[in-house]
Design a protein around this motif. Structure first.
Motif, PDB file in Angstrom:
ATOM      1  N   GLY A   1       0.808  -1.208   0.000  1.00  0.00           N
ATOM      2  CA  GLY A   1       0.000   0.000   0.000  1.00  0.00           C
ATOM      3  C   GLY A   1       0.838   1.254   0.000  1.00  0.00           C
ATOM      4  N   HIS A   2       1.856   1.307   0.858  1.00  0.00           N
ATOM      5  CA  HIS A   2       2.721   2.483   0.925  1.00  0.00           C
ATOM      6  C   HIS A   2       3.385   2.759  -0.413  1.00  0.00           C
ATOM      7  CE1 HIS A   2       5.885   5.265   2.096  1.00  0.00           C
ATOM      8  NE2 HIS A   2       6.759   4.425   1.576  1.00  0.00           N
ATOM      9  N   LEU A   3       3.814   1.704  -1.102  1.00  0.00           N
ATOM     10  CA  LEU A   3       4.526   1.846  -2.369  1.00  0.00           C
ATOM     11  C   LEU A   3       3.593   2.013  -3.556  1.00  0.00           C
ATOM     12  CD1 LEU A   3       7.157  -0.941  -1.659  1.00  0.00           C
ATOM     13  CD2 LEU A   3       7.618   1.522  -1.706  1.00  0.00           C
ATOM     14  N   LEU A   4       2.288   2.054  -3.297  1.00  0.00           N
ATOM     15  CA  LEU A   4       1.290   2.199  -4.352  1.00  0.00           C
ATOM     16  C   LEU A   4       1.376   1.080  -5.374  1.00  0.00           C
ATOM     17  CD1 LEU A   4       1.573   6.030  -4.620  1.00  0.00           C
ATOM     18  CD2 LEU A   4      -0.607   4.878  -4.427  1.00  0.00           C
ATOM     19  N   GLY A   5       1.713  -0.098  -4.904  1.00  0.00           N
ATOM     20  CA  GLY A   5       1.762  -1.261  -5.767  1.00  0.00           C
ATOM     21  C   GLY A   5       3.171  -1.632  -6.182  1.00  0.00           C
ATOM     22  N   LEU A   6       3.315  -2.871  -6.648  1.00  0.00           N
ATOM     23  CA  LEU A   6       4.593  -3.398  -7.108  1.00  0.00           C
ATOM     24  C   LEU A   6       4.444  -3.915  -8.524  1.00  0.00           C
ATOM     25  CD1 LEU A   6       5.402  -5.520  -3.930  1.00  0.00           C
ATOM     26  CD2 LEU A   6       6.388  -3.288  -4.488  1.00  0.00           C
ATOM     27  N   GLN A   7       5.402  -3.601  -9.379  1.00  0.00           N
ATOM     28  CA  GLN A   7       5.387  -4.143 -10.726  1.00  0.00           C
ATOM     29  C   GLN A   7       5.336  -5.667 -10.664  1.00  0.00           C
ATOM     30  OE1 GLN A   7       5.601  -3.725 -14.036  1.00  0.00           O
ATOM     31  NE2 GLN A   7       5.890  -1.549 -14.395  1.00  0.00           N
ATOM     32  N   ALA A   8       4.444  -6.261 -11.457  1.00  0.00           N
ATOM     33  CA  ALA A   8       4.236  -7.709 -11.364  1.00  0.00           C
ATOM     34  C   ALA A   8       3.996  -8.325 -12.734  1.00  0.00           C
ATOM     35  CB  ALA A   8       3.054  -8.007 -10.435  1.00  0.00           C
ATOM     36  N   GLN A   9       4.742  -7.859 -13.736  1.00  0.00           N
ATOM     37  CA  GLN A   9       4.602  -8.450 -15.057  1.00  0.00           C
ATOM     38  C   GLN A   9       4.872  -9.953 -14.998  1.00  0.00           C
ATOM     39  OE1 GLN A   9       2.811  -6.191 -16.649  1.00  0.00           O
ATOM     40  NE2 GLN A   9       3.950  -6.478 -18.538  1.00  0.00           N
ATOM     41  N   ASN A  10       5.817 -10.337 -14.164  1.00  0.00           N
ATOM     42  CA  ASN A  10       6.072 -11.746 -13.879  1.00  0.00           C
ATOM     43  C   ASN A  10       5.678 -12.024 -12.434  1.00  0.00           C
ATOM     44  OD1 ASN A  10       7.209 -12.099 -16.509  1.00  0.00           O
ATOM     45  ND2 ASN A  10       9.147 -11.272 -15.758  1.00  0.00           N
ATOM     46  N   VAL A  11       5.642 -13.283 -12.070  1.00  0.00           N
ATOM     47  CA  VAL A  11       5.159 -13.660 -10.738  1.00  0.00           C
ATOM     48  C   VAL A  11       6.141 -13.294  -9.634  1.00  0.00           C
ATOM     49  CG1 VAL A  11       4.613 -15.639  -9.267  1.00  0.00           C
ATOM     50  CG2 VAL A  11       3.640 -15.490 -11.567  1.00  0.00           C
ATOM     51  N   LYS A  12       7.424 -13.504  -9.847  1.00  0.00           N
ATOM     52  CA  LYS A  12       8.392 -13.411  -8.757  1.00  0.00           C
ATOM     53  C   LYS A  12       8.830 -12.000  -8.368  1.00  0.00           C
ATOM     54  CE  LYS A  12      10.317 -18.036  -9.492  1.00  0.00           C
ATOM     55  NZ  LYS A  12      11.544 -18.809  -9.818  1.00  0.00           N
ATOM     56  N   PRO A  13       8.859 -11.026  -9.282  1.00  0.00           N
ATOM     57  CA  PRO A  13       9.393  -9.707  -8.910  1.00  0.00           C
ATOM     58  C   PRO A  13       8.817  -9.074  -7.656  1.00  0.00           C
ATOM     59  CG  PRO A  13       9.245  -9.833 -11.280  1.00  0.00           C
ATOM     60  CD  PRO A  13       8.623 -11.104 -10.749  1.00  0.00           C
ATOM     61  N   PRO A  14       7.497  -9.127  -7.378  1.00  0.00           N
ATOM     62  CA  PRO A  14       7.025  -8.491  -6.144  1.00  0.00           C
ATOM     63  C   PRO A  14       7.649  -9.095  -4.886  1.00  0.00           C
ATOM     64  CG  PRO A  14       5.192  -8.904  -7.624  1.00  0.00           C
ATOM     65  CD  PRO A  14       6.365  -9.619  -8.203  1.00  0.00           C
ATOM     66  N   TYR A  15       7.941 -10.373  -4.924  1.00  0.00           N
ATOM     67  CA  TYR A  15       8.543 -11.019  -3.764  1.00  0.00           C
ATOM     68  C   TYR A  15       9.977 -10.534  -3.552  1.00  0.00           C
ATOM     69  CZ  TYR A  15       4.538 -14.164  -3.865  1.00  0.00           C
ATOM     70  OH  TYR A  15       3.262 -14.675  -3.831  1.00  0.00           O
ATOM     71  N   TYR A  16      10.742 -10.466  -4.632  1.00  0.00           N
ATOM     72  CA  TYR A  16      12.105  -9.957  -4.507  1.00  0.00           C
ATOM     73  C   TYR A  16      12.103  -8.469  -4.138  1.00  0.00           C
ATOM     74  CZ  TYR A  16      14.170 -14.240  -6.374  1.00  0.00           C
ATOM     75  OH  TYR A  16      14.587 -15.540  -6.544  1.00  0.00           O
ATOM     76  N   ALA A  17      11.124  -7.722  -4.643  1.00  0.00           N
ATOM     77  CA  ALA A  17      11.033  -6.301  -4.300  1.00  0.00           C
ATOM     78  C   ALA A  17      10.855  -6.111  -2.802  1.00  0.00           C
ATOM     79  CB  ALA A  17       9.880  -5.658  -5.061  1.00  0.00           C
ATOM     80  N   LEU A  18       9.998  -6.924  -2.193  1.00  0.00           N
ATOM     81  CA  LEU A  18       9.770  -6.800  -0.750  1.00  0.00           C
ATOM     82  C   LEU A  18      10.925  -7.380   0.057  1.00  0.00           C
ATOM     83  CD1 LEU A  18       5.947  -7.545  -0.443  1.00  0.00           C
ATOM     84  CD2 LEU A  18       7.116  -5.331  -0.490  1.00  0.00           C
TER      85      LEU A  18
END
Length: 375
Positions: free
Chosen positions: A44-61
């Motif tokens: 929520g704070h980041l206004l969302g995470l790029q998720a064109q692929n499945v794994k990037p949001p996990y690595y982002a966090l």
């Protein structure tokens, strides 16, 4: 909690150098120091995470949160607290349920503009009727895009199949339902509407984007009007910034561009240390400003992606400094330039930490190797 005010002057004529902008943005992106936030609060704070692929949001966090585990995002996705949906820049983002129902209406004008690119393939298609039919189909039963195309072709057999699918995606807030998006699980893209999946209606399109402007500045500021327009894929946001001007501070970057910011937002000293961070492909840090020099040195412009392919990126001293990848038995780190011995040790330690967080069962099976960027 009361934030310690920065020593940075609030004089409207004050100039913020590249390094000052870098440290301010890293702090708000939770990359200067890891945050104890929950995964849902961080999304929520980041206004969302790029998720064109499945794994990037996990690595982002993993790069941003203290104590993060993949389950901390996978579980709320299964529980419908976060969803995967097309929003900013016509790309899939992982959003909180609230933001899926509020940000999508905000960016709907951009989705409408996108649809005009496919008008030749939609000759004779009533778009309102298409939206109603597509909604009935995916709410009766979640559908793959192929299944949705096939059903829509029955109604408009002369239309372009791809254009019909794009029209449904642009007209409706379609979410990808689990197991798609869950860590360690596989599943094809299956769609239903956000309203149906979340059990509540989308909020009407806001008459002004003011609240989102404030949230954008909290996550990406200090920033210009053009910066936010780049992030949102929208135009004509100047009016919102002008309405908010009495509530904001203004600065200039070194090229003279006016920047806006929240009065109580953190603006750390430019000399604040910035530890190395391993970011996923398409991380919003690298995509959410018109002028990316605050995190991308001019000499490395374009090195984080090629065509439509983005690479996993390495930050050193707060700026883009290389690429990384996971081979079968190694974490391969490819700096763009020479790293000092101390920097190599810090990067290797951060890489080891990332492996333990994201791959705890096999982390010790990976070597950490430094190489040269290919191509």
């Amino acid at each position: 909690m009361t934030r310690k005010r920065s020593a940075t002057t609030s004089n409207p004529a004050a100039v913020l150098g590249t390094r000052a902008l870098n440290r301010a943005t890293l702090e708000r992106q939770l990359l200067l120091r890891r945050s104890p936030m929950s995964a849902v609060d961080a999304v929520g704070h980041l206004l969302g995470l790029q998720a064109q692929n499945v794994k990037p949001p996990y690595y982002a966090l993993a790069a941003r949160l203290d104590g993060f585990t993949p389950e901390a995002l996978s579980r709320p996705m299964a529980d419908r607290e976060v969803v995967r949906i097309v929003t900013m820049r016509s790309t899939i983002h992982t959003h909180t349920a609230h933001d899926a129902l509020t940000l999508r209406p905000l960016v709907q004008p951009a989705r409408d503009r996108e649809l005009t690119q496919f008008r030749q393939g939609l000759t004779g298609v009533d778009l309102d009727r298409l939206a109603a039919l597509a909604r009935d189909l995916v709410e009766a039963e979640p559908r793959t895009m192929k299944q949705l195309r096939q059903e829509l072709l029955k109604e408009w057999p002369d239309a372009d199949p791809g254009a019909l699918a794009v029209a449904a995606r642009c007209k409706l807030p379609l979410v990808q339902i689990p197991p798609r998006g869950l860590w360690g699980r596989s599943g094809q893209v299956t769609l239903t509407t956000a309203e149906h999946w979340l059990g509540r209606p989308a909020e009407p399109s806001p008459t002004t984007p003011d609240e989102t402007v404030l949230r954008y500045l909290a996550a990406f500021g200090p920033a210009s009007v053009k910066d936010m327009q780049t992030w949102a894929g929208l135009t004509r946001l100047r009016e919102a910034f002008e309405r908010l001007r009495p509530r904001l501070l203004t600065f200039r970057d070194e090229s003279g561009t006016e920047l806006f910011d929240l009065p109580d937002a953190p603006r750390p000293h430019p000399g604040t240390p910035a530890p190395p961070r391993f970011l996923p492909e398409y991380d919003n840090l690298l995509l959410s400003h018109a002028d990316r020099t605050r995190v991308v040195p001019p000499e490395f412009r374009g090195r984080g992606w090629q065509g439509n392919t983005a690479y996993r990126t390495l930050l050193v001293d707060g700026s883009l400094a290389g690429l990384w990848r996971l081979d079968e038995d190694a974490l391969v780190i490819e700096p763009f330039g020479r790293l000092g011995s101390g920097q190599r040790e810090e990067v290797a330690a951060e890489g080891e930490r990332m492996l333990k967080v994201m791959h705890p069962q096999t982390a010790y099976e990976y070597d950490i190797r430094f190489g040269t960027v290919r191509g």
